[in-house]
Design a protein around this motif. Structure first.
Motif, PDB file in Angstrom:
ATOM      1  N   HIS A  32       0.836  -1.196   0.000  1.00  0.00           N
ATOM      2  CA  HIS A  32       0.000   0.000   0.000  1.00  0.00           C
ATOM      3  C   HIS A  32       0.874   1.250   0.000  1.00  0.00           C
ATOM      4  O   HIS A  32       1.792   1.362   0.805  1.00  0.00           O
ATOM      5  N   LEU A  33       0.581   2.151  -0.915  1.00  0.00           N
ATOM      6  CA  LEU A  33       1.257   3.448  -0.958  1.00  0.00           C
ATOM      7  C   LEU A  33       0.418   4.477  -0.219  1.00  0.00           C
ATOM      8  O   LEU A  33      -0.808   4.469  -0.352  1.00  0.00           O
ATOM      9  N   PRO A  34       1.042   5.375   0.523  1.00  0.00           N
ATOM     10  CA  PRO A  34       0.268   6.456   1.149  1.00  0.00           C
ATOM     11  C   PRO A  34      -0.474   7.276   0.082  1.00  0.00           C
ATOM     12  O   PRO A  34       0.031   7.467  -1.026  1.00  0.00           O
ATOM     13  N   ASP A  35      -1.650   7.754   0.437  1.00  0.00           N
ATOM     14  CA  ASP A  35      -2.483   8.496  -0.515  1.00  0.00           C
ATOM     15  C   ASP A  35      -1.753   9.685  -1.142  1.00  0.00           C
ATOM     16  O   ASP A  35      -1.941   9.973  -2.318  1.00  0.00           O
ATOM     17  N   SER A  69      -1.571  10.809  -4.977  1.00  0.00           N
ATOM     18  CA  SER A  69      -2.217  12.043  -5.429  1.00  0.00           C
ATOM     19  C   SER A  69      -1.262  12.941  -6.215  1.00  0.00           C
ATOM     20  O   SER A  69      -1.696  13.662  -7.111  1.00  0.00           O
ATOM     21  N   ILE A  70       0.028  12.897  -5.924  1.00  0.00           N
ATOM     22  CA  ILE A  70       0.993  13.740  -6.656  1.00  0.00           C
ATOM     23  C   ILE A  70       0.968  13.421  -8.150  1.00  0.00           C
ATOM     24  O   ILE A  70       0.781  14.326  -8.966  1.00  0.00           O
ATOM     25  N   PRO A  71       1.133  12.168  -8.559  1.00  0.00           N
ATOM     26  CA  PRO A  71       1.124  11.901 -10.007  1.00  0.00           C
ATOM     27  C   PRO A  71      -0.280  11.852 -10.629  1.00  0.00           C
ATOM     28  O   PRO A  71      -0.402  11.807 -11.847  1.00  0.00           O
ATOM     29  N   LEU A 120       5.135   2.079  -8.734  1.00  0.00           N
ATOM     30  CA  LEU A 120       5.065   3.465  -8.263  1.00  0.00           C
ATOM     31  C   LEU A 120       5.921   3.678  -7.012  1.00  0.00           C
ATOM     32  O   LEU A 120       6.562   4.712  -6.864  1.00  0.00           O
ATOM     33  N   ALA A 121       5.940   2.699  -6.122  1.00  0.00           N
ATOM     34  CA  ALA A 121       6.804   2.804  -4.939  1.00  0.00           C
ATOM     35  C   ALA A 121       8.279   2.873  -5.365  1.00  0.00           C
ATOM     36  O   ALA A 121       9.057   3.669  -4.832  1.00  0.00           O
ATOM     37  N   LEU A 122       8.634   2.053  -6.341  1.00  0.00           N
ATOM     38  CA  LEU A 122      10.015   2.077  -6.845  1.00  0.00           C
ATOM     39  C   LEU A 122      10.313   3.378  -7.576  1.00  0.00           C
ATOM     40  O   LEU A 122      11.456   3.859  -7.559  1.00  0.00           O
TER      41      LEU A 122
END
Length: 182
Positions: free
Chosen positions: A4-7, A11-13, A96-98
């Motif tokens: 899970h990525l923080p919101d 939201s940035i991309p 996206l995390a990477l």
């Protein structure tokens, strides 16, 4: 395995302006002190490997690459937003995390190399950043129908070239272990 990525990191991309502006702004801020160093005695006293382009090339290439990677992140998060396949979500989320991990390493590289003059540590950073970016590019390729790949491949190629330059500078300017010249 679910990740899970923080919101905020999604939201940035999500917005194309912030997707492009975020890496570009961080890159400019990170590289800002570089201009003084490349005109100074430390940098001009280094030995360089063959193929080093004129320093003006870097100020053209890097902003384009930051914009390109930012747009790739936008495409990835938009694909995640409409993904109905639970099988592609983990690849998108990890990709996206990477993306953020490599961006952090990218932003750290200039201060390591130019600010602290730690060419070897910057080389380790560059090798890791290149590997992470290549892996992220592969992860994002399938779920985005290769759309992110078109924007990330030039960055991957440049990172390989930049790593070669960093490695060459490290190698050509290393000190003998004994402290004596033969």
């Amino acid at each position: 395995m679910s990740f899970h990525l923080p919101d905020i990191l999604l939201s940035i991309p999500r917005n194309p302006v912030t997707a492009l502006g975020f890496p570009l702004t961080l890159g400019i801020l990170s590289g800002f002190p570089t201009a003084k160093v490349v005109r100074g005695p430390w940098y001009n006293g280094l030995f360089f490997p063959p193929g080093r382009p004129p320093r003006q090339v870097f100020s053209i290439v890097w902003p384009l690459l930051y914009l390109s990677m930012g747009y790739a992140s936008h495409l990835a998060v938009k694909t995640l937003d409409v993904s109905f396949s639970s099988s592609s979500s983990p690849a998108l989320t990890l990709g996206l995390a990477l993306y953020y991990a490599q961006l952090g390493m990218n932003i750290a590289w200039s201060p390591l190399f130019f600010g602290y003059k730690q060419v070897g540590v910057a080389l380790i950073d560059s090798v890791l950043m290149t590997g992470v970016t290549l892996y992220a590019t592969m992860l994002l390729d399938g779920p985005t129908d290769s759309r992110t790949t078109y924007f990330l491949v030039p960055y991957c190629g440049w990172l390989c070239f930049a790593t070669y330059l960093n490695a060459g500078i490290w190698w050509l300017n290393r000190r003998p272990l004994s402290g004596k010249e033969d």
